[in-house]
Design a protein around this motif. Structure first.
Motif, mmCIF file in Angstrom:
data_model
loop_
_atom_site.group_PDB
_atom_site.id
_atom_site.type_symbol
_atom_site.label_atom_id
_atom_site.label_comp_id
_atom_site.label_asym_id
_atom_site.label_seq_id
_atom_site.Cartn_x
_atom_site.Cartn_y
_atom_site.Cartn_z
ATOM 1 N N GLY A 1 -16.773 -2.598 57.151
ATOM 2 C CA GLY A 1 -16.926 -3.850 57.897
ATOM 3 C C GLY A 1 -15.605 -4.570 58.098
ATOM 4 O O GLY A 1 -15.320 -5.082 59.190
ATOM 5 N N VAL A 2 -14.778 -4.594 57.051
ATOM 6 C CA VAL A 2 -13.470 -5.260 57.154
ATOM 7 C C VAL A 2 -12.571 -4.515 58.143
ATOM 8 O O VAL A 2 -11.891 -5.136 58.972
ATOM 9 C CB VAL A 2 -12.800 -5.343 55.770
ATOM 10 N N PHE B 1 -11.148 -4.272 65.775
ATOM 11 C CA PHE B 1 -11.768 -4.638 67.054
ATOM 12 C C PHE B 1 -11.456 -6.070 67.497
ATOM 13 O O PHE B 1 -11.765 -6.445 68.618
ATOM 14 C CB PHE B 1 -13.274 -4.394 67.000
ATOM 15 N N THR B 2 -10.858 -6.860 66.607
ATOM 16 C CA THR B 2 -10.351 -8.172 67.026
ATOM 17 C C THR B 2 -8.841 -8.108 67.255
ATOM 18 O O THR B 2 -8.185 -9.141 67.393
ATOM 19 C CB THR B 2 -10.667 -9.252 65.977
ATOM 20 N N ASN C 1 -6.362 -7.263 65.249
ATOM 21 C CA ASN C 1 -5.558 -7.834 64.172
ATOM 22 C C ASN C 1 -5.075 -6.759 63.204
ATOM 23 O O ASN C 1 -5.075 -6.949 61.988
ATOM 24 C CB ASN C 1 -6.373 -8.889 63.411
ATOM 25 N N ASP C 2 -4.705 -5.623 63.738
ATOM 26 C CA ASP C 2 -4.153 -4.544 62.941
ATOM 27 C C ASP C 2 -2.826 -4.122 63.566
ATOM 28 O O ASP C 2 -2.813 -3.666 64.725
ATOM 29 C CB ASP C 2 -5.118 -3.352 62.918
ATOM 30 N N CYS D 1 -13.467 -2.599 60.710
ATOM 31 C CA CYS D 1 -13.952 -2.846 62.079
ATOM 32 C C CYS D 1 -13.616 -4.256 62.545
ATOM 33 O O CYS D 1 -13.222 -4.466 63.698
ATOM 34 C CB CYS D 1 -15.463 -2.619 62.145
ATOM 35 N N GLY D 2 -13.742 -5.216 61.636
ATOM 36 C CA GLY D 2 -13.429 -6.597 62.001
ATOM 37 C C GLY D 2 -11.986 -6.779 62.407
ATOM 38 O O GLY D 2 -11.686 -7.413 63.433
ATOM 39 N N PHE D 3 -11.071 -6.219 61.625
ATOM 40 C CA PHE D 3 -9.646 -6.359 61.942
ATOM 41 C C PHE D 3 -9.267 -5.590 63.208
ATOM 42 O O PHE D 3 -8.576 -6.109 64.083
ATOM 43 C CB PHE D 3 -8.790 -5.859 60.773
ATOM 44 N N ALA E 1 -8.764 -3.469 53.626
ATOM 45 C CA ALA E 1 -10.177 -3.100 53.562
ATOM 46 C C ALA E 1 -10.468 -2.264 52.317
ATOM 47 O O ALA E 1 -11.496 -2.457 51.655
ATOM 48 C CB ALA E 1 -10.575 -2.338 54.819
#
Length: 501
Positions: free
Chosen positions: A436-437, A443-444, A446-447, A439-441, A458
């Motif tokens: 989840g972490v 797809f927004t 922020n990686d 995917c969050g980073f 993550a």
């Protein structure tokens, strides 16, 4: 005329590739060992040379000719993370590889989905991991199809369209992997490695001499005019600085040892000493990766102004513009095989995971695991091909989380095999949080995050949750002894196997 010559050379080698893959399994189809274990892990009988070339294929994909040169062209120094993490990963694999080999051999397992299902005593867990791993592996098949398509279209001087080149990539790979499995991939790897070493060795000498009169003038010009490419974070506002380099190299070096395709190579070995020898010698093979990286930077002076995906063709633009057609064809074959071999192993691993851990849960498929796996190979490759035609950006987006997502299996696989106290609930909770972490980073967009690889953050959250849930929750009751559940020291395990005959 150039197109005809290069295409003919390419065609001959593709026919030879399929024939070599089929030749690899001559006389083995009717043997007792001709089941899933023979097909998926080569009957656990591959020696040092075959394991060496097969596992070297992990580092020499289409990225070697396209992505490495493209990254060198666009950014410069950050591309060195590939050499760093692979070399460190081989060192980790010196310990982990024999451990996984011994565990799988003792319990007749053929992949990481088998291992987690056996460790936690839950067949459905293997199916769940198989589905998750497929999501992370499928983009690699698509990327290899795309990479080979670009190579074939380029070396044919445009005579073969991208769409036909994509289909050729799928057809050739499926043609031999369905029949010959891991053994066929290992045999084709020998041909691939001969061509890779020959072509990259030739280009390492030819390009600097032809365009710059030697390495001295080339490097002088690079230092003087493109010094930004030689330091972190490289050219442009990439965010790929020292912290990103360190965290990415560390994360990937751990992840590569449990990557399903790497594990397939481990399990194909006839003994653990083969894996130890390979762990010592494989880093030397990484020296060749410096060639496309350097030649990508050489292309800055020869073909300036490449932008976007076109920068991935930096190396091939140097080749096509200055070499005769027959040599272009041979270099193209080496690059194409660098797509075919890893793509074959990706497809084989997906098929094995589904045949062994998912479809085997269906009673009518339980006794036909190899057949089910072969069907899944065709379906997986066909799906990747279809999405390459219809929605290429879908899998490209998924590929952004592939390695970082696969890293979230580390606690469940490695920690679980070393530490009995880890509970199923703890491992599952950590996995859900970690994925989840990531995917969050990603797809927004922020990686990297705070200058470091989002996957390492993550993984930290994953491990913290897994430990917290394990210690806070009840102990699991499992009557099996430690020897049945945990991975033992591989040297002790080997000694037992020798004594047993």
């Amino acid at each position: 005329m150039n197109a005809a010559v290069a295409t003919s050379v390419f065609g001959v080698f593709m026919i030879a590739t399929v024939a070599l893959g089929l030749f690899a399994v001559r006389g083995r189809r009717g043997e007792e060992g001709g089941g899933l274990a023979e097909w998926s892990v080569g009957g656990r009988s591959l020696g040092t040379v075959f394991i060496w070339v097969l596992m070297a294929g992990e580092g020499y994909t289409s990225f070697s000719y396209l992505g490495a040169a493209g990254w060198g062209y666009n950014y410069g120094a950050p591309v060195l993370y590939v050499v760093a993490y692979m070399s460190c990963g081989y060192a980790v694999g010196y310990v982990v590889g024999p451990l996984l080999w011994a565990y799988a051999r003792k319990h007749s397992l053929v992949g990481i989905t088998d291992m987690v299902a056996h460790r936690f005593g839950r067949p459905w867990l293997g199916a769940l991991v198989a589905v998750l791993a497929t999501v992370f592996l499928l983009p690699y098949i698509q990327l290899q199809i795309t990479g080979m398509g670009v190579v074939v279209s380029t070396i044919s001087y445009g005579a073969i369209s991208l769409n036909w080149a994509y289909f050729i990539a799928f057809a050739v790979t499926t043609g031999f992997v369905v029949v010959s499995g891991l053994r066929g991939s290992a045999w084709v790897s020998v041909l691939k490695d001969v061509l890779v070493i020959a072509t990259l060795g030739f280009l390492a000498v030819y390009v600097p001499l032809h365009y710059f009169d030697g390495y001295g003038p080339f490097l002088d010009r690079l230092v003087t005019e493109k010094s930004e490419w030689l330091t972190f974070p490289g050219h442009g506002d990439s965010g790929l600085g020292q912290a990103w380099f360190i965290t990415t190299s560390f994360l990937n070096s751990l992840t590569v040892v449990i990557f399903p395709t790497t594990v397939a190579g481990y399990l194909g070995a006839k003994n653990a000493d083969v894996l130890r020898r390979n762990a010592m010698w494989l880093p030397a093979y990484n020296v060749l990766l410096f060639v496309p990286m350097l030649l990508g930077m050489a292309a800055l002076f020869v073909v300036p102004g490449l932008v976007g995906a076109e920068s991935n063709l930096a190396l091939f633009k140097l080749v096509v513009d200055s070499l005769p057609a027959w040599s272009v064809g041979i270099i193209g074959v080496a690059a194409a095989l660098s797509s075919i071999v890893p793509m074959a192993v990706f497809m084989l691993v997906i098929g094995t995971m589904w045949g062994r851990s998912v479809l085997s849960l269906v009673p009518r498929w339980e006794q036909r695991q190899k057949g089910a796996a072969q069907v899944v190979v065709v379906i997986a490759g066909g799906l990747a091909l279809l999405l390459t035609y219809t929605a290429p950006n879908t899998l490209v987006r998924l590929s952004l989380i592939s390695y970082e997502g696969m890293a979230q299996l580390l606690p469940m696989v490695l920690l679980g095999l070393m530490w009995r106290r880890l509970t199923l609930l703890g491992a599952m909770s950590g996995l859900v949080v970690g994925v989840g972490v990531v995917c969050g980073f990603v797809f927004t967009e922020n990686d990297p995050v705070w200058g470091v690889n989002a996957g390492i953050i993550a993984l930290g959250a994953n491990l913290a949750v897994a430990l917290a849930v394990t210690y806070a929750g009840p102990r699991e009751h499992d009557e099996r002894p430690d020897d049945e559940v945990l991975a033992r020291d591989e040297i002790e395990e080997e000694a037992e196997l020798v004594r047993a005959g």
